[in-house]
Design a protein around this motif. Structure first.
Motif, PDB file in Angstrom:
ATOM      1  N   VAL A  34       0.905  -1.323  -0.062  1.00 24.90           N
ATOM      2  CA  VAL A  34       0.042   0.062  -0.055  1.00 24.90           C
ATOM      3  C   VAL A  34       0.818   1.187   0.073  1.00 24.90           C
ATOM      4  CG1 VAL A  34      -1.937  -1.016   0.997  1.00 24.90           C
ATOM      5  CG2 VAL A  34      -0.230  -0.149   2.637  1.00 24.90           C
ATOM      6  N   LEU A  35       0.027   2.304  -0.349  1.00 25.78           N
ATOM      7  CA  LEU A  35       0.863   3.634  -0.418  1.00 25.78           C
ATOM      8  C   LEU A  35       0.116   4.465   0.724  1.00 25.78           C
ATOM      9  CD1 LEU A  35       0.794   4.567  -3.885  1.00 25.78           C
ATOM     10  CD2 LEU A  35       2.766   3.821  -2.648  1.00 25.78           C
ATOM     11  N   LEU A  36       1.199   5.395   1.460  1.00 22.22           N
ATOM     12  CA  LEU A  36       0.610   6.246   2.547  1.00 22.22           C
ATOM     13  C   LEU A  36       0.519   7.690   1.954  1.00 22.22           C
ATOM     14  CD1 LEU A  36       2.993   4.801   5.151  1.00 22.22           C
ATOM     15  CD2 LEU A  36       0.634   4.240   4.608  1.00 22.22           C
ATOM     16  N   ILE A  37      -0.381   8.496   2.271  1.00 20.97           N
ATOM     17  CA  ILE A  37      -0.496   9.864   1.731  1.00 20.97           C
ATOM     18  C   ILE A  37      -0.966  10.842   3.052  1.00 20.97           C
ATOM     19  CG2 ILE A  37      -1.875  11.265   0.229  1.00 20.97           C
ATOM     20  CD1 ILE A  37      -2.860   8.803  -1.116  1.00 20.97           C
ATOM     21  N   ARG A  38      -0.426  11.929   3.125  1.00 20.58           N
ATOM     22  CA  ARG A  38      -0.421  12.822   4.076  1.00 20.58           C
ATOM     23  C   ARG A  38      -0.481  14.286   3.544  1.00 20.58           C
ATOM     24  NH1 ARG A  38       5.042  12.603   7.701  1.00 20.58           N
ATOM     25  NH2 ARG A  38       6.525  13.389   6.111  1.00 20.58           N
ATOM     26  N   ASP A  39      -0.855  15.136   4.457  1.00 20.32           N
ATOM     27  CA  ASP A  39      -0.903  16.540   3.952  1.00 20.32           C
ATOM     28  C   ASP A  39       0.456  17.115   4.227  1.00 20.32           C
ATOM     29  OD1 ASP A  39      -1.075  19.296   3.827  1.00 20.32           O
ATOM     30  OD2 ASP A  39      -3.270  19.365   4.532  1.00 20.32           O
ATOM     31  N   SER A  40       1.179  17.770   3.492  1.00 18.17           N
ATOM     32  CA  SER A  40       2.646  18.206   3.442  1.00 18.17           C
ATOM     33  C   SER A  40       2.669  19.315   4.594  1.00 18.17           C
ATOM     34  CB  SER A  40       3.316  18.661   2.287  1.00 18.17           C
ATOM     35  OG  SER A  40       2.537  20.028   1.933  1.00 18.17           O
ATOM     36  N   LYS A  41       1.698  19.875   5.008  1.00 21.39           N
ATOM     37  CA  LYS A  41       1.545  20.805   5.881  1.00 21.39           C
ATOM     38  C   LYS A  41       1.291  20.516   7.561  1.00 21.39           C
ATOM     39  CE  LYS A  41      -1.919  23.257   4.066  1.00 21.39           C
ATOM     40  NZ  LYS A  41      -2.343  22.118   2.997  1.00 21.39           N
ATOM     41  N   VAL A  42       0.630  19.055   7.290  1.00 16.76           N
ATOM     42  CA  VAL A  42       0.467  18.509   8.819  1.00 16.76           C
ATOM     43  C   VAL A  42       0.967  17.245   8.657  1.00 16.76           C
ATOM     44  CG1 VAL A  42      -1.469  17.996  10.364  1.00 16.76           C
ATOM     45  CG2 VAL A  42      -1.629  19.764   8.561  1.00 16.76           C
ATOM     46  N   ALA A  54      -6.164   1.419  -6.395  1.00 19.66           N
ATOM     47  CA  ALA A  54      -6.576   2.791  -6.000  1.00 19.66           C
ATOM     48  C   ALA A  54      -5.561   4.100  -6.483  1.00 19.66           C
ATOM     49  CB  ALA A  54      -6.908   2.733  -4.803  1.00 19.66           C
ATOM     50  N   TRP A  55      -4.379   3.834  -6.222  1.00 16.61           N
ATOM     51  CA  TRP A  55      -3.393   5.059  -6.417  1.00 16.61           C
ATOM     52  C   TRP A  55      -3.451   5.125  -8.117  1.00 16.61           C
ATOM     53  CZ3 TRP A  55      -1.721   9.094  -4.649  1.00 16.61           C
ATOM     54  CH2 TRP A  55      -0.366   9.655  -5.094  1.00 16.61           C
ATOM     55  N   ALA A  56      -3.589   3.936  -8.670  1.00 18.10           N
ATOM     56  CA  ALA A  56      -3.292   4.149 -10.163  1.00 18.10           C
ATOM     57  C   ALA A  56      -4.787   4.938 -10.654  1.00 18.10           C
ATOM     58  CB  ALA A  56      -3.087   2.648 -10.687  1.00 18.10           C
ATOM     59  N   ALA A  57      -5.804   4.366 -10.050  1.00 19.47           N
ATOM     60  CA  ALA A  57      -7.188   5.168 -10.762  1.00 19.47           C
ATOM     61  C   ALA A  57      -6.882   6.603 -10.383  1.00 19.47           C
ATOM     62  CB  ALA A  57      -8.206   4.300 -10.016  1.00 19.47           C
ATOM     63  N   PHE A  58      -6.583   6.913  -9.210  1.00 19.74           N
ATOM     64  CA  PHE A  58      -6.610   8.231  -8.860  1.00 19.74           C
ATOM     65  C   PHE A  58      -5.422   9.082  -9.765  1.00 19.74           C
ATOM     66  CE2 PHE A  58      -4.168  11.586  -6.170  1.00 19.74           C
ATOM     67  CZ  PHE A  58      -5.111  12.511  -6.166  1.00 19.74           C
ATOM     68  N   ARG A  59      -4.479   8.416  -9.725  1.00 18.34           N
ATOM     69  CA  ARG A  59      -3.447   9.165 -10.883  1.00 18.34           C
ATOM     70  C   ARG A  59      -4.189   9.461 -12.204  1.00 18.34           C
ATOM     71  NH1 ARG A  59       2.057   6.493 -11.115  1.00 18.34           N
ATOM     72  NH2 ARG A  59       2.175   8.286 -12.565  1.00 18.34           N
ATOM     73  N   ALA A  60      -4.544   8.343 -12.777  1.00 20.57           N
ATOM     74  CA  ALA A  60      -5.169   8.444 -13.951  1.00 20.57           C
ATOM     75  C   ALA A  60      -6.374   9.300 -14.194  1.00 20.57           C
ATOM     76  CB  ALA A  60      -5.722   7.181 -14.531  1.00 20.57           C
ATOM     77  N   GLY A  61      -7.100   9.637 -12.898  1.00 23.98           N
ATOM     78  CA  GLY A  61      -8.132  10.744 -13.015  1.00 23.98           C
ATOM     79  C   GLY A  61      -7.428  12.047 -12.887  1.00 23.98           C
TER      80      GLY A  61
END
Length: 71
Positions: A34-42, A54-61
């Protein structure tokens, strides 16, 4: 290791992405794809966990403009 897109520059609306495999201890790595995603400000805030599909679908979108123009 958390990474931020080189395209985001110094803008305030950035995400950082890390591989859970890289962040995990050696005994857990075989179970993580899996991949982890966070807000760079927090950076100490919540982390979203997504699978590779899901990450591939998000990137394609994003690339197709399905979410509108970038702010």
């Amino acid at each position: 290791m958390w990474r931020k897109s080189s395209y985001s520059g110094d803008g305030p609306n950035c995400l950082q992405v890390a591989s859970a495999w890289e962040e995990a201890s050696a005994d857990l790595r075989d179970h993580l794809g899996v991949l982890l995603i966070r807000d760079s400000k927090v950076t100490g805030g919540p982390v979203l966990t997504v699978g590779p599909c899901a990450w591939a679908a998000f990137r394609a979108g994003v690339q197709s403009g399905a979410f509108g123009d970038p702010v």
